[in-house]
Every structure is written in C-alpha cells, then in structure tokens.
Design a protein around this motif. Structure first.
Motif, PDB file in Angstrom:
ATOM      1  N   ALA B  93       0.826  -1.207   0.000  1.00 49.02           N
ATOM      2  CA  ALA B  93       0.000   0.000   0.000  1.00 49.02           C
ATOM      3  C   ALA B  93       0.863   1.262   0.000  1.00 49.02           C
ATOM      4  O   ALA B  93       0.583   2.215  -0.734  1.00 49.02           O
ATOM      5  CB  ALA B  93      -0.925  -0.009   1.209  1.00 49.02           C
ATOM      6  N   THR B  96       2.385   1.822  -3.378  1.00 47.56           N
ATOM      7  CA  THR B  96       1.363   2.278  -4.319  1.00 47.56           C
ATOM      8  C   THR B  96       1.128   3.773  -4.164  1.00 47.56           C
ATOM      9  O   THR B  96       1.145   4.525  -5.150  1.00 47.56           O
ATOM     10  CB  THR B  96       0.044   1.534  -4.061  1.00 47.56           C
ATOM     11  OG1 THR B  96       0.298   0.131  -4.116  1.00 47.56           O
ATOM     12  CG2 THR B  96      -0.997   1.906  -5.092  1.00 47.56           C
ATOM     13  N   LEU B 119      -3.632   6.458   4.869  1.00 44.26           N
ATOM     14  CA  LEU B 119      -3.809   5.055   5.258  1.00 44.26           C
ATOM     15  C   LEU B 119      -4.687   4.959   6.496  1.00 44.26           C
ATOM     16  O   LEU B 119      -5.521   4.073   6.623  1.00 44.26           O
ATOM     17  CB  LEU B 119      -2.446   4.406   5.508  1.00 44.26           C
ATOM     18  CG  LEU B 119      -1.646   4.077   4.255  1.00 44.26           C
ATOM     19  CD1 LEU B 119      -0.249   3.597   4.625  1.00 44.26           C
ATOM     20  CD2 LEU B 119      -2.355   3.013   3.435  1.00 44.26           C
ATOM     21  N   LEU B 124      -6.343   1.404   6.615  1.00 47.89           N
ATOM     22  CA  LEU B 124      -5.439   0.388   6.054  1.00 47.89           C
ATOM     23  C   LEU B 124      -4.076   0.418   6.727  1.00 47.89           C
ATOM     24  O   LEU B 124      -3.168  -0.290   6.293  1.00 47.89           O
ATOM     25  CB  LEU B 124      -5.266   0.613   4.551  1.00 47.89           C
ATOM     26  CG  LEU B 124      -6.374   0.099   3.637  1.00 47.89           C
ATOM     27  CD1 LEU B 124      -6.068   0.438   2.198  1.00 47.89           C
ATOM     28  CD2 LEU B 124      -6.568  -1.397   3.788  1.00 47.89           C
ATOM     29  N   ALA B 128      -0.716  -2.149   5.727  1.00 48.58           N
ATOM     30  CA  ALA B 128      -0.008  -1.429   4.669  1.00 48.58           C
ATOM     31  C   ALA B 128       1.184  -2.214   4.134  1.00 48.58           C
ATOM     32  O   ALA B 128       1.686  -1.914   3.059  1.00 48.58           O
ATOM     33  CB  ALA B 128       0.456  -0.072   5.181  1.00 48.58           C
ATOM     34  N   VAL B 132      -0.560  -5.562  -2.585  1.00 52.37           N
ATOM     35  CA  VAL B 132      -1.932  -5.257  -3.007  1.00 52.37           C
ATOM     36  C   VAL B 132      -2.587  -6.469  -3.671  1.00 52.37           C
ATOM     37  O   VAL B 132      -3.804  -6.637  -3.596  1.00 52.37           O
ATOM     38  CB  VAL B 132      -1.937  -4.043  -3.954  1.00 52.37           C
ATOM     39  CG1 VAL B 132      -3.329  -3.728  -4.426  1.00 52.37           C
ATOM     40  CG2 VAL B 132      -1.351  -2.841  -3.247  1.00 52.37           C
ATOM     41  N   TYR B 135      -4.833  -8.209  -1.392  1.00 46.33           N
ATOM     42  CA  TYR B 135      -5.931  -7.452  -0.782  1.00 46.33           C
ATOM     43  C   TYR B 135      -7.280  -7.996  -1.229  1.00 46.33           C
ATOM     44  O   TYR B 135      -7.422  -8.521  -2.330  1.00 46.33           O
ATOM     45  CB  TYR B 135      -5.842  -5.980  -1.215  1.00 46.33           C
ATOM     46  CG  TYR B 135      -4.981  -5.118  -0.332  1.00 46.33           C
ATOM     47  CD1 TYR B 135      -4.016  -5.666   0.491  1.00 46.33           C
ATOM     48  CD2 TYR B 135      -5.126  -3.742  -0.334  1.00 46.33           C
ATOM     49  CE1 TYR B 135      -3.221  -4.868   1.283  1.00 46.33           C
ATOM     50  CE2 TYR B 135      -4.339  -2.927   0.447  1.00 46.33           C
ATOM     51  CZ  TYR B 135      -3.383  -3.501   1.255  1.00 46.33           C
ATOM     52  OH  TYR B 135      -2.605  -2.701   2.030  1.00 46.33           O
ATOM     53  N   ARG B 140      -8.970  -2.967  -1.573  1.00 46.88           N
ATOM     54  CA  ARG B 140      -8.477  -2.248  -2.764  1.00 46.88           C
ATOM     55  C   ARG B 140      -9.255  -0.966  -2.968  1.00 46.88           C
ATOM     56  O   ARG B 140      -8.690   0.072  -3.300  1.00 46.88           O
ATOM     57  CB  ARG B 140      -8.650  -3.117  -4.005  1.00 46.88           C
ATOM     58  CG  ARG B 140      -7.636  -4.192  -4.067  1.00 46.88           C
ATOM     59  CD  ARG B 140      -7.801  -4.971  -5.329  1.00 46.88           C
ATOM     60  NE  ARG B 140      -7.216  -6.286  -5.099  1.00 46.88           N
ATOM     61  CZ  ARG B 140      -6.900  -7.113  -6.046  1.00 46.88           C
ATOM     62  NH1 ARG B 140      -7.124  -6.787  -7.286  1.00 46.88           N
ATOM     63  NH2 ARG B 140      -6.361  -8.268  -5.764  1.00 46.88           N
ATOM     64  N   LEU B 143      -7.983   1.490  -0.708  1.00 41.59           N
ATOM     65  CA  LEU B 143      -6.672   1.984  -1.141  1.00 41.59           C
ATOM     66  C   LEU B 143      -6.837   3.014  -2.264  1.00 41.59           C
ATOM     67  O   LEU B 143      -6.120   4.025  -2.308  1.00 41.59           O
ATOM     68  CB  LEU B 143      -5.804   0.818  -1.614  1.00 41.59           C
ATOM     69  CG  LEU B 143      -4.376   1.167  -2.013  1.00 41.59           C
ATOM     70  CD1 LEU B 143      -3.641   1.840  -0.877  1.00 41.59           C
ATOM     71  CD2 LEU B 143      -3.621  -0.080  -2.458  1.00 41.59           C
ATOM     72  N   GLU B 147      -5.531   6.851  -2.446  1.00 40.68           N
ATOM     73  CA  GLU B 147      -4.793   7.505  -3.542  1.00 40.68           C
ATOM     74  C   GLU B 147      -5.323   8.915  -3.779  1.00 40.68           C
ATOM     75  O   GLU B 147      -4.561   9.844  -4.041  1.00 40.68           O
ATOM     76  CB  GLU B 147      -4.913   6.691  -4.830  1.00 40.68           C
ATOM     77  CG  GLU B 147      -4.068   5.447  -4.836  1.00 40.68           C
ATOM     78  CD  GLU B 147      -4.225   4.647  -6.117  1.00 40.68           C
ATOM     79  OE1 GLU B 147      -4.919   5.106  -7.039  1.00 40.68           O
ATOM     80  OE2 GLU B 147      -3.646   3.548  -6.183  1.00 40.68           O
TER      81      GLU B 147
END
Ligand SMILES: Nc1ncnc2c1ncn2[C@@H]1O[C@H](COP(=O)(O)OP(=O)(O)O)[C@@H](O)[C@H]1O
Ligand SMILES: [Mg+2]
Lengths: 318, 247
Positions: B93, B96, B119, B124, B128, B132, B135, B140, B143, B147
């Motif tokens: 995570a 990402t 997070l 998450l 972390a 992924v 997940y 997801r 996540l 983002e």
C-alpha cells in the motif's frame, strides 16, 4: 521529463525483481559461458606452437565452440530478449486497469512509452555489458591473452551495436503491446516477426535473387556475383542481417573479404590472413555506421507508429 | 464560481451516442451527485473532463481549461477514482501511494505524512505492508480512496467509490468525502447508486439517462418539480424512479 524518470524507476525495479529477468539472465549467462569456454579451449589447442594471429582475443566471440559462436547466439537470441521484455508492456497495464490510473495522473502519454522503453533499454545494456565483461574475464583465464586497445574498442562498438539491435526488438514488442489488447496475441505476433526475419527473409532473398538472375550458372562468375549481390541487398531489409553484417565487420575484421562466399577452415583462414591486412578500426567504423543508423532508424519508425497509435487510443478501465 | 462546465458535450462511439449534448456545471466546494443507470454515460463524461477521451463535439472546461488541450494542468488538479480500478499487485500500500505521490511531484517530506494520514483515514494502516495482490476487493477500494487523499486535489471524480464496501466503511468514506469538502473546499463529482448516501451528502444532483441529463439541481427543487409542490418528506429514490420511468 519528470514522468519519464518516475516511470523508468518503477519499471526498472519491477524488471530487476521479476523472474522473467532472472531466467533470461541465467540462460544467457549459461550459454555464453559455455560457448566461450569451448571457443577458448579450441583456440588454445589450435594455436599451440603457432605465432598468435592478430585479434586473437576477439576470436573468443566469433569462433563457434559449441556449435555456434557468441556473436551468432546474440544475433539469433537477442531478439527474443527484446521481445520477451516488451511484448506485454502496455496491454498488461490495460488489462489490469492500471493504465487509466497512470494516465489520469499529470504525465504525458508518451512518457509511459518512453519510461518503459528506457527501463528495458537499461536492462538490456546491463545484461550485455556484464556478459561481455564476464566473457572477457573468462577469456583471460582460459587463454591467458590480454586484449589490446584496438580489441577493446572493437568490443565496445560491438556492445553498442548489440544494445541498439536488441532495443529495436524491444521497440517492436512495445508496438505490438499497443496494437494488440490481448497479451497472448502480442506474444504470438512478436514470435511471428522473429521467425519471419530469422528464416524467411534470407530464404525469400535467395528466391528473388534466383528469379532475377535466371541464367547464372557455375560457369559464369559475373552473373553469380550479381545474384549474390541482389540476395544480399534484399536481405538487408532484415534487422538480423544488418546486425550480423555490422558485427562481423567490427569484431571479425579479417574475414571481411571471404565471408559470405566460401567456407574455410580455421588454419586456412589464419594462413590467408597473413597475406591480407585487416580493416583498420576507423575504416570498420565507417563501414558499420550506415548499419547502425539503419537500426536506429527502424527503431524510430517503431516508436513513431507507437506514439501515433497510443496517443489516439481510447483508454478506459474495463 | 463554476469549476466544471460543459456545453453540448457529446461523445459518439461508432455511431452509438454515449453522451448526448450534455450541459451542466459544478460549483466550487460542491458535492455533485452524478446519477443514472449503467451505460448512461457517466464514466464517459468523466473521461472527457479528464482529457482521457476526446469529445466528438461540444465544450468541456475544468477551471476554465480545455482538458483536451491542457491535459497535464487539468489532471494535476483532479484526482480520479475510476470504477474497477487496477493496482500493481507486487507493490504494497505504501509503495502504491508513494508512486502516485511521485507522479504528482509531491515533495518528499509531504509525501510521508500524507501517506500515513491517508492510510489511517481509510483504515489500512495495519495492513499497509501487505502486497496489493493479496488485498480483498474492499481493501483495494479503500486503497483507491487513499490515492485520492494523498493527492489532496482541488477536484475529485469518484466513480462508484463505495462499490463492494460494507455499510460501516461506506458511511465512513462518505463522511470523509463530506469533511474534505467542508474543510479543504474540495469539489466532488460523485457517481453512485447508493441513493440514500447521495441524498445525505450531495448538494446538487444530476440524473443522466441514455446519455442525456434529464434533470439537475438541488434535490428539494427536483422534488418540488416531480413529486408536487410542498412535499416535505421525499427520498432521492422517489425522484430518481420518477425520472427513470418517464424516460
Ligand atoms: N470504447 C467504447 N466503444 C464503444 N462504446 C463504448 C465504449 N465505451 C463505452 N461505450 C458505451 O458508452 C455508453 C456509456 O458508457 P459509460 O459511460 O461507461 O456508462 P456509465 O458509466 O454511466 O455506466 C455505454 O452504452 C457503453 O456501451
Ligand atoms: Mg460507469
């Protein structure tokens, strides 16, 4: 530029941690070590009690030890390296839905292609350089010959041509990964292209040359030469031919005049060479420069097509 | 001030009209509910606003910029949470989010704190370190929202952000979106089928059916138009179904 660097970094670390790279590298390292070991042994045996010919160190790369020489191996298998590194570059990201995420960040679309190509390019460079270094080290040990400065230069140019050559195939593979949505299809297309250029271009070139010079018999050397020239010209359409020709000039300067017409043995060759001077390094470079430019040019064509297709492509998640 | 504006925006796919003469606008700090059945053209509209798809005809403006001409500037201000979003399976995570931050040229010191905060917001932070690829779907999705948070954009396009989430997480995410708009003056274009949630947080809604926006405005106004004047107790679902049956 920023986007390119970021993508380059990520792709490179992806490559280095992938099994694909590991297996490729192991395979190439294994084959080249065996080939060069055999070549080294052959050279030491044949040259016992004979004065060392010029460029004996380069013979490590050109002499077939285990059925083929290292140069031949790279010519034949190099494309596979490029294709394997590139055939799923874009379509895999498309299929996993990461491409539209990447493109919704503030980067240009061509940065994706460029960053990924450069990562593959760096990988190819690392592979080729380390292999040439390892092989040279092994040559030093097996043969006990130290390469002269001209030989080092020639090896260096050989490296550059090889990296450009393999990168062309990488570029072609990236193009396929843009054209075909399915990873399997683009792998197949890449394979087809490789087979086509490996086998069919030279066959086709011969056929065409024979058709164009129907009355060339063994009794007519001029017509015979004509036929060979035509075949040669056509086969230059193949990047493999471009590569083989240019590396032959660079790394095997003695063989130039007799190369494609007559097969001769090693001792014959050595004795012939005593009477024929090699192409000087500078002359060799002049001879191969057009070849290198052609390789770069066809790579550029791949890129141009990739850009135009990719920039207009509709990208959406599944 | 209108942050997003379209005029007669149209997209035709091989003779099929996906978005048909769309004109609407979204104000700064607003949460605009983008409603409509599957295939109505919501995602296509978002893609045109992002400059990822070229409009066949019409005008689209984000902050007064044309996304087709200045995609980089537009995309640096918008975070897009796509439907069915994909992830790099081999990254965890943090990696990402770090990649997203790097692509957005976030300074190093800011990146760390934002990643940790994001997070935590989506819950998450305990997981972390997992790749992924391991997940669950809900993780997801969260996540993906992280983002958006890392980018701290002026505008967020959220295409079905709570798809596949449990009710508790859904509520938390919705509250998070609401608080971001309130505190950071973020503008949100929210496409969702959870009409109850949309009713709770959206200031205005637009209903798209078959590529056309059949209604847009504050919910109370739509309710007055469709359900009769003076009706105090209404649900968005009633309004939506009414429009849907008429179309
Ligand atoms: N690449 C494409 N080619 C052809 N038609 C498409 C393409 N992408 C979307 N469509 C069509 O456009 C319409 C709108 O799709 P979309 O915007 O995804 O709807 P929504 O997000 O509202 O569910 C659909 O009818 C869909 O089939
Ligand atoms: Mg959609």
């Amino acid at each position: 530029m920023h986007g390119i660097i970021t993508i380059f970094g990520k792709e490179l670390s992806d490559h280095f941690s992938s099994y694909r790279f590991l297996i490729l590298f192991a395979l190439i390292a294994m084959v080249s070590l065996i080939t060069v070991y055999m070549a080294g042994m052959t050279i030491t045996k044949e040259l016992e009690g004979v004065a060392k010919p010029k460029f004996v160190f380069l013979m490590l790369f050109t002499l077939s030890g285990a059925g083929f020489s290292l140069v031949q191996f790279v010519a034949f298998f190099g494309p596979v390296i490029g294709l394997i590194l590139g055939f799923d570059t874009i379509n895999r990201e498309k299929n996993e839905g990461t491409l539209s995420k990447l493109l919704s960040q503030p980067i240009y679309r061509d940065a994706v292609i460029n960053g990924k190509f450069l990562a593959g390019f760096a990988l190819i460079a690392v592979m080729m350089i380390s292999i040439v270094l390892v092989v040279s080290g092994m040559g030093l040990i097996v043969m006990g010959v130290i390469p002269g400065s001209e030989e080092c230069w020639r090896l260096f140019i050989y490296l550059i041509i090889s990296i450009v050559y393999i990168s062309f195939w990488l570029g072609a593979a990236i193009l396929f990964s843009i054209l075909f949505r399915s990873v399997a299809t683009s792998a197949l297309a890449a394979l087809a292209m490789w087979v086509f250029f490996s086998f069919f271009v030279s066959l086709g070139a011969n056929a065409v040359a024979n058709a164009l010079t129907p009355d060339a018999g063994a009794s007519d050397p001029d017509a015979m030469m004509q036929r060979v020239r035509i075949g040669k010209a056509i086969s230059l359409a193949s990047p493999m031919e471009l590569y083989t020709d240019s590396t032959a000039t660079i790394i095997d300067p003695m063989r130039r005049t007799t190369r494609s017409l007559v097969q001769i043995g090693m001792m014959e060759r050595l004795s012939m060479e005593r009477f024929s001077g090699p192409l000087s390094l500078w002359q060799s470079i002049l001879v191969v420069l057009p070849y290198i430019i052609s390789l770069v040019a066809i790579t550029a064509v791949c890129f141009a097509v990739s850009y135009t297709v990719f920039l207009r492509q509709e990208i959406r998640s599944l | 001030m209108a942050i997003i504006e379209t005029e007669d925006l149209t997209k035709v796919y091989k003779g099929r009209v996906a978005v048909d003469g769309l004109s609407f606008s979204v104000q700064e700090g607003e949460i605009f509910g983008f409603l409509g059945p599957n295939g109505a053209g919501k995602t296509t509209t978002l893609l045109m606003l992002l400059g990822l798809t070229e409009p066949t005809r019409g005008k689209a403006r984000v902050f007064g910029l044309d996304p087709a001409r200045e995609p980089i500037r537009v995309k640096s201000m918008i975070a897009y949470l796509q439907e069915n979003m994909g992830f790099y399976r081999d990254l965890d995570a943090r990696q990402t989010l770090g990649y997203i931050a790097e692509l957005n040229r976030l300074p190093q010191d800011l990146t760390e704190t934002r990643i940790e905060r994001a997070l935590k917001s989506v819950g998450l932070d305990k997981e972390a370190e997992k790749k992924v690829g391991d997940y669950s779907r809900g993780m997801r999705q969260r996540l993906g929202i992280a983002e958006v948070l890392v980018k701290e954009p002026k505008v967020a396009f959220l295409d079905e952000p709570t798809l596949g989430l449990d009710p508790d997480t859904t509520n938390r995410i919705m509250e998070l979106i609401e608080s971001l708009c309130r505190d950071k003056n973020m503008t949100v274009l929210l496409s969702s089928h959870l009409l109850y949630q949309v009713q709770k947080i959206c200031h205005r809604v637009g209903i798209m059916i078959g590529g056309r926006m059949v209604a847009q405005g504050p919910m109370a106004q739509l309710a007055a138009d469709k359900l009769g004047v003076g009706k105090e107790q209404y649900t968005l679902e009633e309004i939506y179904m009414k429009y849907f049956q008429e179309a």
